[in-house]
Design a protein around this motif. Structure first.
Motif, mmCIF file in Angstrom:
data_model
loop_
_atom_site.group_PDB
_atom_site.id
_atom_site.type_symbol
_atom_site.label_atom_id
_atom_site.label_comp_id
_atom_site.label_asym_id
_atom_site.label_seq_id
_atom_site.Cartn_x
_atom_site.Cartn_y
_atom_site.Cartn_z
ATOM 1 N N SER A 107 6.812 7.496 -6.194
ATOM 2 C CA SER A 107 6.565 7.566 -4.532
ATOM 3 C C SER A 107 7.446 8.676 -3.935
ATOM 4 O O SER A 107 8.508 8.738 -4.184
ATOM 5 N N ASP A 108 6.794 9.433 -3.030
ATOM 6 C CA ASP A 108 7.613 10.202 -2.525
ATOM 7 C C ASP A 108 7.199 10.543 -1.087
ATOM 8 O O ASP A 108 8.071 11.287 -0.334
ATOM 9 N N ALA A 109 6.694 9.558 -0.424
ATOM 10 C CA ALA A 109 6.380 9.805 1.051
ATOM 11 C C ALA A 109 5.719 8.309 1.476
ATOM 12 O O ALA A 109 4.971 7.551 0.630
ATOM 13 N N GLY A 110 6.101 7.896 2.741
ATOM 14 C CA GLY A 110 5.327 6.991 3.252
ATOM 15 C C GLY A 110 4.207 7.334 3.723
ATOM 16 O O GLY A 110 3.760 8.581 4.031
ATOM 17 N N TRP A 111 3.262 6.318 4.471
ATOM 18 C CA TRP A 111 1.847 6.433 4.986
ATOM 19 C C TRP A 111 2.067 7.306 6.308
ATOM 20 O O TRP A 111 2.889 6.978 7.159
ATOM 21 N N LEU B 269 0.856 -1.236 0.122
ATOM 22 C CA LEU B 269 0.043 0.033 0.161
ATOM 23 C C LEU B 269 0.733 1.230 -0.152
ATOM 24 O O LEU B 269 1.789 1.467 1.068
ATOM 25 N N VAL B 270 0.680 2.168 -1.090
ATOM 26 C CA VAL B 270 1.445 3.361 -1.378
ATOM 27 C C VAL B 270 0.527 4.557 -1.319
ATOM 28 O O VAL B 270 -0.310 4.458 -2.073
ATOM 29 N N PRO B 271 0.908 5.507 -0.427
ATOM 30 C CA PRO B 271 0.077 6.799 -0.566
ATOM 31 C C PRO B 271 0.251 7.676 -1.581
ATOM 32 O O PRO B 271 0.457 9.115 -1.606
ATOM 33 N N ASP B 272 0.381 7.301 -2.886
ATOM 34 C CA ASP B 272 0.456 7.884 -4.173
ATOM 35 C C ASP B 272 -0.703 8.988 -4.381
ATOM 36 O O ASP B 272 -1.818 8.413 -4.355
ATOM 37 N N GLY B 273 -0.488 10.052 -4.745
ATOM 38 C CA GLY B 273 -1.597 10.993 -5.578
ATOM 39 C C GLY B 273 -1.615 10.736 -7.031
ATOM 40 O O GLY B 273 -0.601 10.062 -7.522
ATOM 41 N N ASP B 274 -2.759 10.915 -7.565
ATOM 42 C CA ASP B 274 -2.964 10.601 -9.060
ATOM 43 C C ASP B 274 -1.802 11.119 -9.785
ATOM 44 O O ASP B 274 -1.516 10.678 -10.951
ATOM 45 N N ASP B 275 -1.231 12.260 -9.541
ATOM 46 C CA ASP B 275 -0.186 12.955 -10.419
ATOM 47 C C ASP B 275 1.246 12.883 -9.877
ATOM 48 O O ASP B 275 2.119 13.409 -10.523
ATOM 49 N N ASN B 276 1.596 11.945 -9.189
ATOM 50 C CA ASN B 276 2.908 11.612 -8.577
ATOM 51 C C ASN B 276 3.755 11.164 -9.815
ATOM 52 O O ASN B 276 3.163 10.287 -10.384
ATOM 53 N N GLU C 39 7.201 -1.737 4.017
ATOM 54 C CA GLU C 39 8.321 -1.418 3.234
ATOM 55 C C GLU C 39 8.849 0.002 3.440
ATOM 56 O O GLU C 39 8.053 0.865 3.396
ATOM 57 N N LEU C 40 10.133 -0.188 3.904
ATOM 58 C CA LEU C 40 10.794 1.336 4.285
ATOM 59 C C LEU C 40 11.184 1.994 2.987
ATOM 60 O O LEU C 40 11.702 1.424 2.097
ATOM 61 N N TYR C 41 10.952 3.476 2.990
ATOM 62 C CA TYR C 41 11.074 4.343 1.893
ATOM 63 C C TYR C 41 12.403 4.783 1.914
ATOM 64 O O TYR C 41 12.574 5.278 2.818
ATOM 65 N N THR C 42 13.235 4.438 0.752
ATOM 66 C CA THR C 42 14.691 4.478 1.037
ATOM 67 C C THR C 42 15.374 5.674 0.364
ATOM 68 O O THR C 42 16.559 5.629 0.309
#
Length: 239
Positions: A101-105, A91-98, A151-154
């Motif tokens: 991926s640029d941030a975790g939950w 599960l990834v909190p992406d916006g529609d226009d990302n 999943e750690l965002y690295t």
């Protein structure tokens, strides 16, 4: 041993840039598995600018290792995942226009929402993972959602490591250890590369899986896909 799951989004990007079916995504996925990778990852987005939803269905019966589907659990994504039933959903909190991926939950703010989504996927027999920053409070809150893994965002690690700041690994190691103690498996991904993967693997306890796409495909342009897959496997085994 840490498993290598190869994200094939960039193969789909290349295919889509000319239309048609070259390179053939399914053949590339099968070849990557034959080269030794232990998983295939895809991250379809609502605009289908790289992986298409149809690709996700087509890969279902082809992937013989672990099949990991990443994405924001909007209704269309949930419906697709519940029909396919991959090994894992991330599960990834992406916006529609990302672009990527640029941030975790924020697992505190989104606690009830994540509990509901995690329960729905787990009831279908799908292992769940939550994309998350190495923040100990967020790790604690992730544990109470019922998720199987994080999943750690690295990206921050990768950026700092490239500058020579090896201390950037510390919050990731602490987060991984806490997640393990709270009963969650530990995955990692984003901007991991041949330059940093061995150091990362050596210093992250209980690392179950890394998902690598952009760097791996980019490195393969110079070194060849089969060679690069095996270079990652070698470095992970040395870690």
């Amino acid at each position: 041993m840490t498993k290598l799951s190869v994200n094939i989004n960039k193969i789909a990007t290349l295919r889509n840039s000319r239309g048609g079916d070259t390179p053939n995504l399914l053949k590339v996925a099968a070849d990557i598995e034959s080269f030794g990778a232990e998983g295939i990852t895809i991250h379809p987005r609502p605009d289908e600018r790289h992986i298409r939803y149809q690709d996700a269905y087509d890969l279902k019966d082809l992937v013989s290792t672990e099949y990991n589907i990443e994405g924001n659990p909007i209704d269309s994504f949930k419906e697709m995942v519940l029909k396919i039933k991959p090994t894992q959903v991330t599960l990834v909190p992406d916006g529609d226009d990302n672009i990527t991926s640029d941030a975790g939950w924020d697992t505190i703010k989104n606690q009830e929402y994540l509990k509901k989504i995690v329960a729905e996927f787990k009831a279908a027999g799908i292992r769940t993972s939550i994309f998350i920053d190495p923040n100990l409070e967020m790790i604690k809150a992730a544990a109470t959602t019922g998720t199987d893994r994080i999943e750690l965002y690295t990206e921050e690690f990768a950026v700092e490591y490239a500058k020579g700041n090896t201390d950037a690994i510390k919050p990731y190691a602490e987060a991984a250890q806490l997640a393990y103690e709270l009963g969650m498996g530990v995955n990692a991904g984003h901007d991991l590369s041949l330059d940093n993967i061995q150091f990362f693997g050596e210093n992250i306890p209980h690392l179950a899986e890394v998902s690598i796409g952009h760097a791996l495909i980019s490195e393969s342009l110079y070194l060849g896909l089969e060679n690069v897959v095996n270079m990652y496997l070698y470095k992970l085994k040395k870690a």
